[in-house]
Design a protein around this motif. Sequence first.
Motif, PDB file in Angstrom:
ATOM      1  N   SER A  69      -4.628  -3.437   1.995  1.00 43.77           N
ATOM      2  CA  SER A  69      -3.391  -3.375   2.760  1.00 43.77           C
ATOM      3  C   SER A  69      -3.120  -1.944   3.181  1.00 43.77           C
ATOM      4  O   SER A  69      -2.969  -1.062   2.343  1.00 43.77           O
ATOM      5  N   ILE A  70      -3.061  -1.724   4.478  1.00 47.87           N
ATOM      6  CA  ILE A  70      -2.736  -0.405   5.013  1.00 47.87           C
ATOM      7  C   ILE A  70      -1.517  -0.563   5.907  1.00 47.87           C
ATOM      8  O   ILE A  70      -1.498  -1.402   6.794  1.00 47.87           O
ATOM      9  N   ASP A  71      -0.498   0.217   5.656  1.00 46.67           N
ATOM     10  CA  ASP A  71       0.734   0.158   6.433  1.00 46.67           C
ATOM     11  C   ASP A  71       0.954   1.517   7.078  1.00 46.67           C
ATOM     12  O   ASP A  71       1.081   2.521   6.392  1.00 46.67           O
ATOM     13  N   ALA A  72       1.002   1.548   8.384  1.00 44.56           N
ATOM     14  CA  ALA A  72       1.149   2.803   9.124  1.00 44.56           C
ATOM     15  C   ALA A  72       2.516   3.444   8.925  1.00 44.56           C
ATOM     16  O   ALA A  72       2.714   4.601   9.278  1.00 44.56           O
ATOM     17  N   LYS A  73       3.463   2.718   8.343  1.00 47.40           N
ATOM     18  CA  LYS A  73       4.807   3.256   8.135  1.00 47.40           C
ATOM     19  C   LYS A  73       5.021   3.753   6.713  1.00 47.40           C
ATOM     20  O   LYS A  73       6.121   4.109   6.331  1.00 47.40           O
ATOM     21  N   GLY A  74       3.959   3.738   5.898  1.00 47.25           N
ATOM     22  CA  GLY A  74       4.068   4.279   4.550  1.00 47.25           C
ATOM     23  C   GLY A  74       4.588   3.313   3.503  1.00 47.25           C
ATOM     24  O   GLY A  74       4.830   3.706   2.370  1.00 47.25           O
ATOM     25  N   ARG A  75       4.779   2.052   3.866  1.00 47.75           N
ATOM     26  CA  ARG A  75       5.254   1.072   2.885  1.00 47.75           C
ATOM     27  C   ARG A  75       4.095   0.618   2.009  1.00 47.75           C
ATOM     28  O   ARG A  75       2.957   0.643   2.407  1.00 47.75           O
ATOM     29  N   ASN A  76       4.404   0.185   0.796  1.00 54.18           N
ATOM     30  CA  ASN A  76       3.406  -0.283  -0.155  1.00 54.18           C
ATOM     31  C   ASN A  76       3.701  -1.740  -0.480  1.00 54.18           C
ATOM     32  O   ASN A  76       4.605  -2.049  -1.258  1.00 54.18           O
ATOM     33  N   MET A  77       2.940  -2.658   0.130  1.00 53.27           N
ATOM     34  CA  MET A  77       3.164  -4.083  -0.043  1.00 53.27           C
ATOM     35  C   MET A  77       3.072  -4.491  -1.519  1.00 53.27           C
ATOM     36  O   MET A  77       3.844  -5.317  -1.992  1.00 53.27           O
ATOM     37  N   PHE A  78       2.148  -3.910  -2.263  1.00 53.49           N
ATOM     38  CA  PHE A  78       1.962  -4.285  -3.658  1.00 53.49           C
ATOM     39  C   PHE A  78       3.161  -3.885  -4.511  1.00 53.49           C
ATOM     40  O   PHE A  78       3.614  -4.646  -5.362  1.00 53.49           O
ATOM     41  N   GLU A  79       3.695  -2.698  -4.308  1.00 55.76           N
ATOM     42  CA  GLU A  79       4.871  -2.261  -5.072  1.00 55.76           C
ATOM     43  C   GLU A  79       6.099  -3.082  -4.696  1.00 55.76           C
ATOM     44  O   GLU A  79       6.896  -3.445  -5.557  1.00 55.76           O
ATOM     45  N   GLU A  80       6.268  -3.381  -3.402  1.00 52.51           N
ATOM     46  CA  GLU A  80       7.411  -4.197  -2.971  1.00 52.51           C
ATOM     47  C   GLU A  80       7.334  -5.594  -3.579  1.00 52.51           C
ATOM     48  O   GLU A  80       8.344  -6.140  -4.034  1.00 52.51           O
ATOM     49  N   ASN A  81       6.138  -6.192  -3.594  1.00 53.90           N
ATOM     50  CA  ASN A  81       5.986  -7.525  -4.179  1.00 53.90           C
ATOM     51  C   ASN A  81       6.168  -7.498  -5.691  1.00 53.90           C
ATOM     52  O   ASN A  81       6.680  -8.453  -6.267  1.00 53.90           O
ATOM     53  N   LYS A  82       5.762  -6.399  -6.343  1.00 53.68           N
ATOM     54  CA  LYS A  82       5.951  -6.283  -7.786  1.00 53.68           C
ATOM     55  C   LYS A  82       7.442  -6.294  -8.129  1.00 53.68           C
ATOM     56  O   LYS A  82       7.867  -6.961  -9.077  1.00 53.68           O
ATOM     57  N   VAL A  83       8.245  -5.594  -7.342  1.00 51.43           N
ATOM     58  CA  VAL A  83       9.695  -5.571  -7.572  1.00 51.43           C
ATOM     59  C   VAL A  83      10.266  -6.974  -7.394  1.00 51.43           C
ATOM     60  O   VAL A  83      11.032  -7.462  -8.226  1.00 51.43           O
ATOM     61  N   ARG A  84       9.873  -7.658  -6.305  1.00 48.93           N
ATOM     62  CA  ARG A  84      10.352  -9.023  -6.055  1.00 48.93           C
ATOM     63  C   ARG A  84       9.931  -9.982  -7.166  1.00 48.93           C
ATOM     64  O   ARG A  84      10.714 -10.810  -7.614  1.00 48.93           O
TER      65      ARG A  84
END
Length: 67
Positions: A32-47
């Motif tokens: 997963s690469i996000d050009a806006k600097g977001r981290n999908m894995f960390e966001e999903n871990k919080v959810r």
Amino acid sequence: MERIAEHHWDELGMPETLWCCKVKEFGPLIVSIDAKGRNMFEENKVRFNERKDAAVAEICKHVSFIK
């Protein structure tokens, strides 16, 4: 990883090159690469952690041996 089997589009630079690798016992993998600097894995871990306690409580109602 055993070896790099092929590479394509080298002229685009190292990060954009398509690397075809020969691997052993590898996967599954999600890149997963996000050009806006977001981290999908960390966001999903919080959810996941927000929902985990309620899910475990519901499961424990039906399966008494889980503590």
